[in-house]
Design a protein around this motif. Structure first.
Motif, PDB file in Angstrom:
ATOM      1  N   GLY A   1      -4.197  -1.601   6.815  1.00 41.10           N
ATOM      2  CA  GLY A   1      -3.491  -0.575   6.074  1.00 41.10           C
ATOM      3  C   GLY A   1      -2.275  -0.075   6.848  1.00 41.10           C
ATOM      4  O   GLY A   1      -1.469   0.663   6.322  1.00 41.10           O
ATOM      5  N   MET A   2      -2.170  -0.488   8.112  1.00 43.92           N
ATOM      6  CA  MET A   2      -0.970  -0.158   8.874  1.00 43.92           C
ATOM      7  C   MET A   2       0.113  -1.105   8.388  1.00 43.92           C
ATOM      8  O   MET A   2      -0.168  -2.245   8.042  1.00 43.92           O
ATOM      9  N   ASP A   3       1.334  -0.647   8.396  1.00 44.38           N
ATOM     10  CA  ASP A   3       2.351  -1.638   8.079  1.00 44.38           C
ATOM     11  C   ASP A   3       2.799  -2.284   9.383  1.00 44.38           C
ATOM     12  O   ASP A   3       2.345  -1.931  10.455  1.00 44.38           O
TER      13      ASP A   3
ATOM     14  N   ARG B   1      -7.539  -5.579   2.431  1.00 38.28           N
ATOM     15  CA  ARG B   1      -6.499  -6.444   2.991  1.00 38.28           C
ATOM     16  C   ARG B   1      -7.168  -7.610   3.670  1.00 38.28           C
ATOM     17  O   ARG B   1      -8.212  -7.470   4.288  1.00 38.28           O
TER      18      ARG B   1
ATOM     19  N   ARG C   1       1.686  -2.282  -6.202  1.00 39.41           N
ATOM     20  CA  ARG C   1       1.468  -1.151  -5.303  1.00 39.41           C
ATOM     21  C   ARG C   1       0.055  -0.651  -5.500  1.00 39.41           C
ATOM     22  O   ARG C   1      -0.399  -0.479  -6.621  1.00 39.41           O
ATOM     23  N   VAL C   2      -0.652  -0.446  -4.406  1.00 42.55           N
ATOM     24  CA  VAL C   2      -2.052  -0.023  -4.504  1.00 42.55           C
ATOM     25  C   VAL C   2      -2.317   1.140  -3.557  1.00 42.55           C
ATOM     26  O   VAL C   2      -1.628   1.323  -2.562  1.00 42.55           O
ATOM     27  N   ARG C   3      -3.345   1.900  -3.907  1.00 40.05           N
ATOM     28  CA  ARG C   3      -3.807   2.985  -3.036  1.00 40.05           C
ATOM     29  C   ARG C   3      -5.084   2.551  -2.337  1.00 40.05           C
ATOM     30  O   ARG C   3      -5.739   1.614  -2.742  1.00 40.05           O
ATOM     31  N   ASN C   4      -5.438   3.287  -1.293  1.00 39.19           N
ATOM     32  CA  ASN C   4      -6.721   3.078  -0.606  1.00 39.19           C
ATOM     33  C   ASN C   4      -6.965   1.610  -0.302  1.00 39.19           C
ATOM     34  O   ASN C   4      -7.904   1.004  -0.794  1.00 39.19           O
ATOM     35  N   VAL C   5      -6.103   1.072   0.512  1.00 38.04           N
ATOM     36  CA  VAL C   5      -6.215  -0.348   0.812  1.00 38.04           C
ATOM     37  C   VAL C   5      -7.396  -0.578   1.739  1.00 38.04           C
ATOM     38  O   VAL C   5      -7.412  -0.129   2.874  1.00 38.04           O
TER      39      VAL C   5
ATOM     40  N   PRO D   1       0.830  -1.206   0.000  1.00 43.43           N
ATOM     41  CA  PRO D   1       0.000   0.000   0.000  1.00 43.43           C
ATOM     42  C   PRO D   1       0.859   1.250   0.000  1.00 43.43           C
ATOM     43  O   PRO D   1       1.721   1.420   0.860  1.00 43.43           O
ATOM     44  N   VAL D   2       0.646   2.105  -0.974  1.00 44.80           N
ATOM     45  CA  VAL D   2       1.499   3.295  -1.087  1.00 44.80           C
ATOM     46  C   VAL D   2       1.083   4.377  -0.102  1.00 44.80           C
ATOM     47  O   VAL D   2       1.854   5.276   0.209  1.00 44.80           O
ATOM     48  N   ASP D   3      -0.157   4.290   0.392  1.00 44.04           N
ATOM     49  CA  ASP D   3      -0.638   5.344   1.285  1.00 44.04           C
ATOM     50  C   ASP D   3      -0.802   4.833   2.715  1.00 44.04           C
ATOM     51  O   ASP D   3      -1.570   5.377   3.499  1.00 44.04           O
ATOM     52  N   ALA D   4      -0.072   3.785   3.069  1.00 44.44           N
ATOM     53  CA  ALA D   4      -0.191   3.242   4.414  1.00 44.44           C
ATOM     54  C   ALA D   4       0.407   4.210   5.428  1.00 44.44           C
ATOM     55  O   ALA D   4       1.282   5.010   5.105  1.00 44.44           O
ATOM     56  N   ALA D   5      -0.100   4.124   6.640  1.00 46.86           N
ATOM     57  CA  ALA D   5       0.396   4.996   7.708  1.00 46.86           C
ATOM     58  C   ALA D   5       0.900   4.115   8.843  1.00 46.86           C
ATOM     59  O   ALA D   5       0.211   3.888   9.816  1.00 46.86           O
ATOM     60  N   GLY D   6       2.090   3.598   8.671  1.00 44.04           N
ATOM     61  CA  GLY D   6       2.630   2.705   9.685  1.00 44.04           C
ATOM     62  C   GLY D   6       3.829   3.317  10.377  1.00 44.04           C
ATOM     63  O   GLY D   6       4.231   4.447  10.084  1.00 44.04           O
TER      64      GLY D   6
ATOM     65  N   GLY E   1       5.765  -2.322  10.581  1.00 51.19           N
ATOM     66  CA  GLY E   1       7.097  -1.894  10.986  1.00 51.19           C
ATOM     67  C   GLY E   1       8.099  -2.808  10.333  1.00 51.19           C
ATOM     68  O   GLY E   1       7.783  -3.500   9.386  1.00 51.19           O
TER      69      GLY E   1
END
Lengths: 346, 86
Positions: free
Chosen positions: B78-80, B73, B66-70, A121-126, B82
């Motif tokens: 949408g959090m990574d 999932r 690569r995608v937007r507005n996930v 995800p390019v717009d993730a907030a992690g 870390g």
């Protein structure tokens, strides 16, 4: 292969401070103040009323599990198999597992879960996104402190699963573990690279040194690995945890490398995450094609547990990220004990 | 070599993947286009085939979609995660 440096002395960590009735009972037993607690000796309802993700239960569970790794300084090794502690541990595990089971979607579609992890995800907030673009050095150090409870025993919880696998899945998993343990070179062990990074960042690299500082949300992630690793019944969950970690690691590690470069960290600090960009790109492939595929071909009934492992470890990781990002947004520390040698903001 | 040693050649395994790198088993030496060599002592090395890796010729998972507005999932928010680093 021998290490280029002399071996570090092996020391067991100090016992932490209790965080409530459950951890008090476990710690009293570990100190030898009381006989190891029997289920009946815990205050009635204390386990059932405890927050499954809370500080008290997670620390109690962490201390029970640590007996299977390195133990604690001054604590008898015999307590690892003490029936009273094992009985309490079982109760704590059941509360933790029941909460996770209720909080994830479940299912059996492993391919869909893995497919979701493979999208970037390019717009993730992690946490790694924040650290890459706006993170400050004190935040990076806090992140490393919280994660140290796992990374200083990196790959150990997953090693429990080796005898529970067979054939190609076992071989591929051991290949991954071999890489985690430095491919024969003690200086390249990932836990060692993490310790080197801590030293470079001015942190104490001793095993378990930051147990009192770590939040329950950080302990819960390690506890989930220990739980799944130590129970053969949960071997599918352990594989789900491992695939989640391996599949999400490379891009995040790349962001952390960029964060560290931006913050002017030294090469020994950067090396830990730089190594994980490349290593985990390989591990992803080995786990997907070498472990999961043959495991599910041999034991298709494990699909539900693999999905559970993916969803539960994702849930716990999200909780950890939420805590860090919300505290940092308020300019607050995420640690239970502030770092002594650090001016809080830089 | 003793006369009864097997003479079967030791073949390196190279595994293709459907969506990403080529997996080469064994320590390897890669000759780059500028003539320099790069060494990888890993048991398995993932070599980039999409040419997007910022660590080319080593795979860094840049081949991923690569995608937007996930929102879809499997279980994530949408959090990574870390740098879980495992």
């Amino acid at each position: 292969m021998l290490s280029s440096t002399s071996p570090r002395p092996v020391t067991a960590p100090a016992l932490p401070a209790p965080r409530g009735p459950l951890s008090s009972a476990v710690l009293a037993a570990l100190r030898g103040i009381s006989a190891a607690p029997h289920a009946a000796e815990i205050p009635p309802g204390a386990v059932g009323q405890a927050d499954p993700y809370g500080e008290d239960l997670q620390l109690a569970l962490y201390c029970c599990y640590e007996l299977h790794y390195r133990g604690f300084a001054g604590v008898s090794d015999d307590l690892e198999w003490d029936p009273g502690l094992l009985g309490l541990r079982r109760q704590l595990e059941q509360v933790f597992l029941a909460a996770l089971g209720a909080d994830v979607a479940g299912g059996t579609d492993v391919a869909a879960e893995i497919g979701a992890l493979l999208v970037e995800p390019v717009d993730a907030a992690g946490v790694s996104h924040h650290l890459r673009h706006a993170g400050q050095l004190w935040q990076l150090r806090e992140y490393v402190v919280q994660r140290s409870l796992y990374h200083l025993k990196e790959a150990d919880p997953q090693a429990w699963v080796i005898p529970r696998l067979s054939g190609p899945a076992k071989v591929a998993l051991v290949s991954v573990e071999h890489d985690e343990y430095g491919s024969g070179n003690p200086d390249r062990m990932h836990a060692r690279l993490f310790a080197d990074m801590m030293t470079e960042l001015g942190l104490c690299a001793e095993y378990g040194a930051y147990l009192d500082a770590a939040q329950a949300t950080a302990l819960a992630e390690v506890n989930f690995m220990s739980l799944c690793g130590l129970h053969r019944r949960l071997r599918g969950g352990l594989i789900g945890q491992l695939v989640t970690a391996e599949l999400t690691s490379s891009p995040a590690s790349d962001r952390l490398v960029r964060a560290m470069r931006r913050l002017g960290c030294g090469p020994r600090a950067i090396e830990f995450y730089a190594e994980h960009i490349e290593a985990d790109a390989v591990h992803e492939q080995l786990i997907r094609h070498g472990v999961i595929a043959p495991l599910l071909a041999a034991e298709p009934e494990l699909a539900r547990d693999v999905v559970f492992g993916i969803q539960a470890s994702t849930l716990l990781a999200d909780r950890f990220a939420d805590l860090l990002l919300s505290r940092w947004a308020q300019g607050r520390t995420t640690l239970r004990n502030p770092l002594p040698e650090l001016s809080h903001r830089r | 070599m003793p006369p009864d040693m097997p003479t079967e050649p030791i073949r390196r395994r190279i595994a293709l993947t459907d969506d990403g790198p080529i997996l080469v088993h064994g320590p390897i030496e890669v000759v780059l286009t500028d003539g320099k060599t790069m060494i990888s002592d890993r048991a398995v090395t993932a070599l980039c085939t999409c040419l997007r890796s910022s660590r080319y010729p080593i795979c860094d998972t840049s081949h991923r979609r690569r995608v937007r507005n996930v929102t879809a999932r499997g279980s994530g928010s949408g959090m990574d995660r870390g740098g879980r680093g495992c």
